[in-house]
Design a protein around this motif. Sequence first.
Motif, PDB file in Angstrom:
ATOM      1  N   SER A   9       0.810  -1.202   0.000  1.00 43.93           N
ATOM      2  CA  SER A   9       0.000   0.000   0.000  1.00 43.93           C
ATOM      3  C   SER A   9       0.847   1.257   0.000  1.00 43.93           C
ATOM      4  O   SER A   9       0.388   2.322  -0.419  1.00 43.93           O
ATOM      5  CB  SER A   9      -0.936  -0.009   1.217  1.00 43.93           C
ATOM      6  OG  SER A   9      -1.835  -1.086   1.121  1.00 43.93           O
ATOM      7  N   HIS A 212      -5.774   5.089   6.522  1.00 42.88           N
ATOM      8  CA  HIS A 212      -5.576   3.675   6.186  1.00 42.88           C
ATOM      9  C   HIS A 212      -4.643   3.046   7.228  1.00 42.88           C
ATOM     10  O   HIS A 212      -3.510   2.655   6.910  1.00 42.88           O
ATOM     11  CB  HIS A 212      -4.982   3.516   4.784  1.00 42.88           C
ATOM     12  CG  HIS A 212      -5.830   4.055   3.683  1.00 42.88           C
ATOM     13  ND1 HIS A 212      -5.907   5.398   3.402  1.00 42.88           N
ATOM     14  CD2 HIS A 212      -6.651   3.427   2.798  1.00 42.88           C
ATOM     15  CE1 HIS A 212      -6.723   5.569   2.365  1.00 42.88           C
ATOM     16  NE2 HIS A 212      -7.195   4.407   1.992  1.00 42.88           N
ATOM     17  N   SER A 214      -4.399   0.241   8.656  1.00 39.21           N
ATOM     18  CA  SER A 214      -4.013  -1.172   8.560  1.00 39.21           C
ATOM     19  C   SER A 214      -2.731  -1.380   7.773  1.00 39.21           C
ATOM     20  O   SER A 214      -2.069  -2.413   7.922  1.00 39.21           O
ATOM     21  CB  SER A 214      -5.141  -1.985   7.922  1.00 39.21           C
ATOM     22  OG  SER A 214      -5.400  -1.523   6.603  1.00 39.21           O
ATOM     23  N   ILE A 215      -2.347  -0.420   6.940  1.00 29.87           N
ATOM     24  CA  ILE A 215      -1.211  -0.668   6.054  1.00 29.87           C
ATOM     25  C   ILE A 215       0.112  -0.676   6.805  1.00 29.87           C
ATOM     26  O   ILE A 215       1.112  -1.172   6.278  1.00 29.87           O
ATOM     27  CB  ILE A 215      -1.158   0.342   4.890  1.00 29.87           C
ATOM     28  CG1 ILE A 215      -0.849   1.749   5.393  1.00 29.87           C
ATOM     29  CG2 ILE A 215      -2.434   0.319   4.087  1.00 29.87           C
ATOM     30  CD1 ILE A 215      -0.680   2.758   4.266  1.00 29.87           C
ATOM     31  N   ALA A 259      -1.761  -3.779  -5.629  1.00 28.38           N
ATOM     32  CA  ALA A 259      -2.356  -3.714  -4.292  1.00 28.38           C
ATOM     33  C   ALA A 259      -2.679  -2.273  -3.911  1.00 28.38           C
ATOM     34  O   ALA A 259      -3.719  -1.993  -3.300  1.00 28.38           O
ATOM     35  CB  ALA A 259      -1.402  -4.333  -3.271  1.00 28.38           C
ATOM     36  N   GLU A 263      -6.277  -0.475  -2.988  1.00 27.71           N
ATOM     37  CA  GLU A 263      -6.440   0.245  -1.719  1.00 27.71           C
ATOM     38  C   GLU A 263      -6.872   1.690  -1.928  1.00 27.71           C
ATOM     39  O   GLU A 263      -7.706   2.207  -1.194  1.00 27.71           O
ATOM     40  CB  GLU A 263      -5.117   0.204  -0.937  1.00 27.71           C
ATOM     41  CG  GLU A 263      -5.157   0.889   0.406  1.00 27.71           C
ATOM     42  CD  GLU A 263      -5.823   0.061   1.482  1.00 27.71           C
ATOM     43  OE1 GLU A 263      -6.262   0.660   2.481  1.00 27.71           O
ATOM     44  OE2 GLU A 263      -5.915  -1.173   1.322  1.00 27.71           O
TER      45      GLU A 263
END
Length: 327
Positions: A9, A212, A214-215, A259, A263
């Motif tokens: 990401s 974001h 989670s990246i 990816a 995203e």
Amino acid sequence: MFAVTSTASASAHVKWFCAYDVAGQPLELSNVLCQDFEILIFIAAVGLLAGCFLEKTPLGEAMLRSMDRVTIGIRLHTEEMVRAFCFFFFIGVWTLGGILLTPELTSKSLLLPPLQFTIAICLLWRRTLPISALGIVILFGMAIHDYGMFHLADYPIFLGIAAYLALRGLQKKFFGIEPIDIMRYATAVTLMWASVEKWAYPQWSYPIFITHPSITFGFDPAFYMRAAGAVEFVLAFALLWTPLVRRCAAAILAGMFIAACLEFGKIDTIGHSGIIAVLFAVLADDRRVENDRRVPLAAPAGFCAALAATLFAYYVGHAALFNTTVL
């Protein structure tokens, strides 16, 4: 494994989504060249060396043959694929409007829409590819005029693609260099320069980590950006190396950019379509170099030399243009 996975990401171009200041003071080299950085670079160099040794084994040869079989469809239609991706890109930016080459390079020039549309249409026929190439060079020149050479050092890939299209249209080589290799070299330089930007301005990406979260996989944002830069730099350098090494690097980088598209959506998909096309072309390129004299130990040495040269060019060039501090 963390580095390869987590930077997927991070391949989103931060200038397209966050505030930035190209002329601002970068993180000084004394802070960039910390212990974490040195460990990450060492791991990257060891990984590169392992890939070089693997290439000279029966397993490495088997991997190359497998890649040849899987990518034969792309290899037989590489030119058409590059043209299709570029057509998608230029129709995309033409539709969005006001974009020179990438989302942060905006312009109100009345020349822009017809030029982008002409570039896209001329991609449909091989004979008109030099016109598309000329149009890309004109857009690049307009961007330099509006944003400066240092900003456009982010994007030599566009000149590489323009050279590829022109040479394919004319059915020529550039002093014996294959068109795909010019495009590959330009892509490697683009990504190495972008890697340094991750180290010099990690704070530009921090707003992305808020939207974001989670990246980062729970890692400290500063460490994450150092890791992202290290992985991207070694993979970019690998694009300059031997067949198995560069094809594996192209596969990993393509996965990272795809990816990022998933995203970050439409803007990232359009903006990165050109580089994804180049990476697919490199992945499918089955050429071998007979009696290649590049020994595995030369890879980490070349990697370190390229790293030092890129850091030097970025920081000294920035200091000369914007009167900033290097150390």
